[in-house]
Design a protein around this motif. Structure first.
Motif, PDB file in Angstrom:
ATOM      1  N   ASP A 145       0.868  -1.175   0.000  1.00  0.00           N
ATOM      2  CA  ASP A 145       0.000   0.000   0.000  1.00  0.00           C
ATOM      3  C   ASP A 145       0.909   1.231   0.000  1.00  0.00           C
ATOM      4  N   VAL A 146       1.015   1.875  -1.146  1.00  0.00           N
ATOM      5  CA  VAL A 146       1.956   2.991  -1.290  1.00  0.00           C
ATOM      6  C   VAL A 146       1.639   4.110  -0.305  1.00  0.00           C
ATOM      7  N   SER A 147       0.362   4.321  -0.028  1.00  0.00           N
ATOM      8  CA  SER A 147      -0.031   5.409   0.872  1.00  0.00           C
ATOM      9  C   SER A 147       0.505   5.215   2.282  1.00  0.00           C
ATOM     10  N   LYS A 148       0.892   3.980   2.618  1.00  0.00           N
ATOM     11  CA  LYS A 148       1.412   3.694   3.956  1.00  0.00           C
ATOM     12  C   LYS A 148       2.943   3.683   4.013  1.00  0.00           C
ATOM     13  N   LEU A 149       3.606   3.884   2.868  1.00  0.00           N
ATOM     14  CA  LEU A 149       5.059   3.948   2.869  1.00  0.00           C
ATOM     15  C   LEU A 149       5.518   5.300   3.412  1.00  0.00           C
ATOM     16  N   SER A 150       6.638   5.300   4.105  1.00  0.00           N
ATOM     17  CA  SER A 150       7.210   6.553   4.597  1.00  0.00           C
ATOM     18  C   SER A 150       7.878   7.310   3.457  1.00  0.00           C
TER      19      SER A 150
END
Length: 367
Positions: A316-321
């Motif tokens: 989930d890209v939105s959860k990557l820092s």
């Protein structure tokens, strides 16, 4: 990391590249209907198209990059399309836009030719519903999170620090004194800028070394041969060392040194650890003293894996820092002392841990 054993495989692939390119160009020509065919974000694993965007399969570094992508494709039982742009930025963007006509979610791992090309590429991918990992080049003030989740990540290598260190290797081989000539890469290219900045830092720390001249040879072996011949004619015996921002140019410079009867007398360094450069370092005959490995197999395989995992929803890209979305990866200076470690292409088994965890070689955040 010598790909001599895998060159036959790439001879076959190069022979088929015209077909791949014809398909890709055809896609570009019919992309006017791309909006109608735009796929939904995310895709089933069997539906995701794997794509590599490189400069040329005739360039050993990018051929190894493509080979790494094929190893990832093998791991998920999928073929990989290679888009080769021959350093033509307009062609590169056209090929990327052409992917939209497939009406299929795709995962793209690409090396933009210059920093100014990156934004147009990632916006084209975003509009098409694809997922992209870029490498090497982007504007300093543009980051993946500025565009959205379809620009999964940007991966680069700190050229300044390693550029200083490998330049010191050249200076040490010269006994700490003498004049050098420098061959720069494409001037609007992030690694070219950083590597040259590293050279300049090393020069400040070594007052006995003089930079006689520097010119761009645009990453090209052919251009480097011509440029070096010109610089040797201009500076003659004052040239005691050759610095090149990549191995292709360093090898072109070596041909010029051979023609001038100076091979084996003037030390050379490059970057990228291409097979012929590794062979030169190993033999020691022509004083090719060092190169830098970013492991192009890893670049081709792990980065494509990251784009694929985003496309399939495994990540989930939105959860990557932010650190995970713009980072420097590990690299190594290669000399005669350690060249044996870099003279074999990896097997799928050896590369698999990095394909499973694309962040495994994280070195530092870019910003």
């Amino acid at each position: 990391m010598n790909t001599l054993g895998s060159f036959p495989r790439w001879t076959k692939r190069a022979a088929g590249i015209a077909t791949i390119m014809a398909v890709a160009i055809g896609l570009s020509a019919c992309s006017s209907a791309a909006d109608d065919n735009k796929p939904a974000a995310g895709g089933e694993k069997g539906d995701v198209l794997l794509v590599q965007g490189i400069r040329s399969l005739s360039n050993s570094y990018h051929a190894n990059w493509a080979a790494g992508g094929d190893l990832f494709g093998e791991s998920v039982d999928k073929k990989v399309i290679v888009l080769s742009d021959e350093a033509d930025s307009q062609k590169q963007l056209s090929l990327v836009k052409g992917l939209a006509a497939k009406g299929q979610v795709y995962a793209l791992n690409i090396d933009p030719n210059t920093s100014s090309d990156t934004e147009a590429i990632v916006r084209a991918v975003t509009e098409a519903g694809g997922y992209v990992v870029t490498q090497w080049n982007k504007p300093d003030d543009l980051n993946p999170w500025d565009i959205g989740d379809h620009w999964v990540a940007h991966i680069a290598f700190d050229g300044t620090g390693i550029g200083k260190d490998v330049s010191q290797t050249l200076f040490d081989s010269m006994g700490g004194e003498g004049g050098i000539i420098a061959l720069q890469g494409i001037l609007d290219n992030k690694p070219a800028k950083q590597r040259f900045a590293g050279l300049q830092e090393a020069l400040k720390a070594n007052p006995g070394i003089t930079l006689l001249d520097d010119q761009t040879a645009n990453w090209s072996r052919t251009e480097a041969l011509s440029v070096t011949q010109t610089l040797l004619a201009k500076h003659g015996d004052k040239v005691k060392g050759v610095w090149a921002a990549n191995d292709e140019m360093a090898l072109g410079a070596l041909e010029a040194l051979k023609a001038a009867g100076m091979a084996g007398k003037v030390p050379i360094i490059g970057f990228d650890a291409v097979p012929q450069a590794l062979d030169e370092i190993k033999s020691g005959t022509n004083k090719y003293v060092a190169t830098v490995s970013t492991d192009p197999w890893w670049q081709g395989g792990a980065a494509l894996s990251l784009a694929y995992k985003a496309a399939t929803g495994e990540i989930d890209v939105s959860k990557l820092s932010h650190d995970q979305r713009a980072f420097y990866a590990e690299q190594s200076i290669v000399t005669k002392d350690n060249v044996e470690k870099f003279t074999q292409a990896p097997t799928l088994e050896a590369l698999k841990p990095d394909l499973d965890d694309p962040f495994k070689r994280f070195s530092a955040p870019i910003n």
